[in-house]
Design an enzyme around this catalytic site. Sequence first.
Site, mmCIF file in Angstrom:
data_model
loop_
_atom_site.group_PDB
_atom_site.id
_atom_site.type_symbol
_atom_site.label_atom_id
_atom_site.label_comp_id
_atom_site.label_asym_id
_atom_site.label_seq_id
_atom_site.Cartn_x
_atom_site.Cartn_y
_atom_site.Cartn_z
ATOM 1 N N ASP A 180 -60.695 11.720 -59.303
ATOM 2 C CA ASP A 180 -59.725 12.713 -59.779
ATOM 3 C C ASP A 180 -59.708 12.712 -61.309
ATOM 4 O O ASP A 180 -59.720 11.638 -61.914
ATOM 5 C CB ASP A 180 -58.290 12.362 -59.375
ATOM 6 C CG ASP A 180 -58.087 12.095 -57.899
ATOM 7 O OD1 ASP A 180 -59.059 11.776 -57.201
ATOM 8 O OD2 ASP A 180 -56.931 12.184 -57.463
ATOM 9 N N ASP A 196 -63.630 14.798 -57.116
ATOM 10 C CA ASP A 196 -62.347 14.887 -56.415
ATOM 11 C C ASP A 196 -61.489 15.913 -57.142
ATOM 12 O O ASP A 196 -62.037 16.779 -57.828
ATOM 13 C CB ASP A 196 -61.688 13.498 -56.301
ATOM 14 C CG ASP A 196 -60.757 13.393 -55.096
ATOM 15 O OD1 ASP A 196 -59.877 14.267 -54.952
ATOM 16 O OD2 ASP A 196 -60.891 12.454 -54.298
ATOM 17 N N ASP A 197 -60.157 15.823 -57.016
ATOM 18 C CA ASP A 197 -59.322 16.843 -57.633
ATOM 19 C C ASP A 197 -59.556 16.931 -59.140
ATOM 20 O O ASP A 197 -59.667 15.917 -59.827
ATOM 21 C CB ASP A 197 -57.842 16.514 -57.397
ATOM 22 C CG ASP A 197 -57.465 16.609 -55.935
ATOM 23 O OD1 ASP A 197 -57.788 17.624 -55.301
ATOM 24 O OD2 ASP A 197 -56.842 15.657 -55.428
ATOM 25 N N HIS A 227 -62.723 18.918 -56.030
ATOM 26 C CA HIS A 227 -61.898 19.386 -54.927
ATOM 27 C C HIS A 227 -60.883 20.448 -55.334
ATOM 28 O O HIS A 227 -60.043 20.819 -54.542
ATOM 29 C CB HIS A 227 -61.171 18.200 -54.271
ATOM 30 C CG HIS A 227 -62.100 17.250 -53.568
ATOM 31 N ND1 HIS A 227 -61.654 16.092 -52.981
ATOM 32 C CD2 HIS A 227 -63.434 17.292 -53.356
ATOM 33 C CE1 HIS A 227 -62.694 15.450 -52.442
ATOM 34 N NE2 HIS A 227 -63.775 16.156 -52.663
ATOM 35 N N ARG A 263 -55.127 24.460 -54.007
ATOM 36 C CA ARG A 263 -54.755 23.621 -52.856
ATOM 37 C C ARG A 263 -53.347 23.051 -53.003
ATOM 38 O O ARG A 263 -53.010 22.479 -54.034
ATOM 39 C CB ARG A 263 -55.766 22.481 -52.711
ATOM 40 C CG ARG A 263 -55.420 21.511 -51.604
ATOM 41 C CD ARG A 263 -56.621 20.751 -51.117
ATOM 42 N NE ARG A 263 -57.045 19.692 -52.016
ATOM 43 C CZ ARG A 263 -57.716 18.607 -51.610
ATOM 44 N NH1 ARG A 263 -58.031 18.457 -50.329
ATOM 45 N NH2 ARG A 263 -58.088 17.703 -52.469
#
Length: 376
Positions: free
Chosen positions: A194, A215-216, A237, A270
């Site tokens: 992240d 990831d994020d 993500h 998201r």
Amino acid sequence: MVSARFSAILLGAGALVSAAPAPTPTQAATLEDRAASCTFSGSTGAAAAAASKASCATIVLSNVAVPSGTTLDLTKLNDGTTVIFEGTTTFGYKEWAGPLISVSGTKLTVKGASGSVIDGNGAKWWDGKGSNGGKTKPKFFFAHSMKQSTISNLNVKNTPVQGFSINSATDLTLDHITIDNTAGDVPNGGHNTDAFDVGSSTGITISNANIKNQDDCLAINSGKNIHFIGGTCSNGHGLSIGSVGGRSDNVVDGVVIENSSIFNSDNGVRIKTVYDATGTVNNVTYRDITLSGITKYGIVIEQDYQNGSPTGTPTTHVPITRLTLDGVRGSVTSSGTDVYILCGQGSCSGWTWKGVSLTGGKKSTKCSNIPSGASC
Ligand SMILES: *[C@@H]1O[C@H](CO)[C@@H](O)[C@H](O)[C@H]1NC(C)=O
Ligand SMILES: *[C@@H]1O[C@H](CO)[C@@H](O)[C@H](O)[C@H]1NC(C)=O
């Protein structure tokens, strides 16, 4: 190594302090008492900086090699301290939780000099498991309890696992932060990298970030008045809120994510809330977001998360209210899904969607309780 320049200045400051009336123990040294600029470098630079940090108005970290298993500890800096990363900052290898760098204080300026690199050396730890097993990996940067401060122009490579942890921070701006974890895009490579994890913080602006990770790009677990603007995110993500619920702070209120692009990522927009938990997600706006090459979901909003996975059954005690999507456009790959909304009964309301246009992916047949204004 402490440079000769630093030693000389510190001696001068020492003489100044001894001539002045002794400060009371609780009183921080005033700016005038402190050396103007201290430069630290090499393998002893991190320890020397930590030992002398209260005596320096400006801390220059020049080609510092932080020893394995230690934090570059810039916590509790004096008000108004400036920290400059110069040259290449590196970290020794050890399995441990980190962080590699920790900064706290008020009215701080933390910046990277032109041409500087902070190299997390992630490949030494990467095993495809991130924080879910395998080697214990150090988190990269704790920006905890930073107030009225700015972190800018940091050029980061290869974080072992999560990047910036922003917690208990107030009025903190992170501008022009680059994280390039592209080297982790290999089998058994980077995972849970992240870029920015935000919790229990108020008044956070992340502007002009350029992130390549796994990831994020942004994950907000809790906090108020959070702004993400002008970001570019790829291979990760997406721009996420959550999972919200199940922590000590479960309130997300007042988020604007705008003028940002997400490429070649699992998701675009998201929002995840935790199954059977309590909390709030209120007043969140995504505006002018461009997506391309999204492989799972262009937009995914679900109230069913448990232990990091969707259960398929939404619950209602972390309502998502006053969500605005204004100009979310772009493309999803044919194996992905354009939009997925899984809300509990009555727990998503007051949504405004305009200019939402995603193409290329499948239409979900599993959406539930879609609030008026939105569509799947
Ligand atoms: C939008 O973001 C881009 C970077 O992605 C930046 O160059 C541009 O200045 C931003 N525009 C506004 C209005 O913020
Ligand atoms: C919603 O959040 C934004 C961003 O933090 C803030 O500027 C605005 O005042 C909030 N609106 C309300 C009604 O609280």
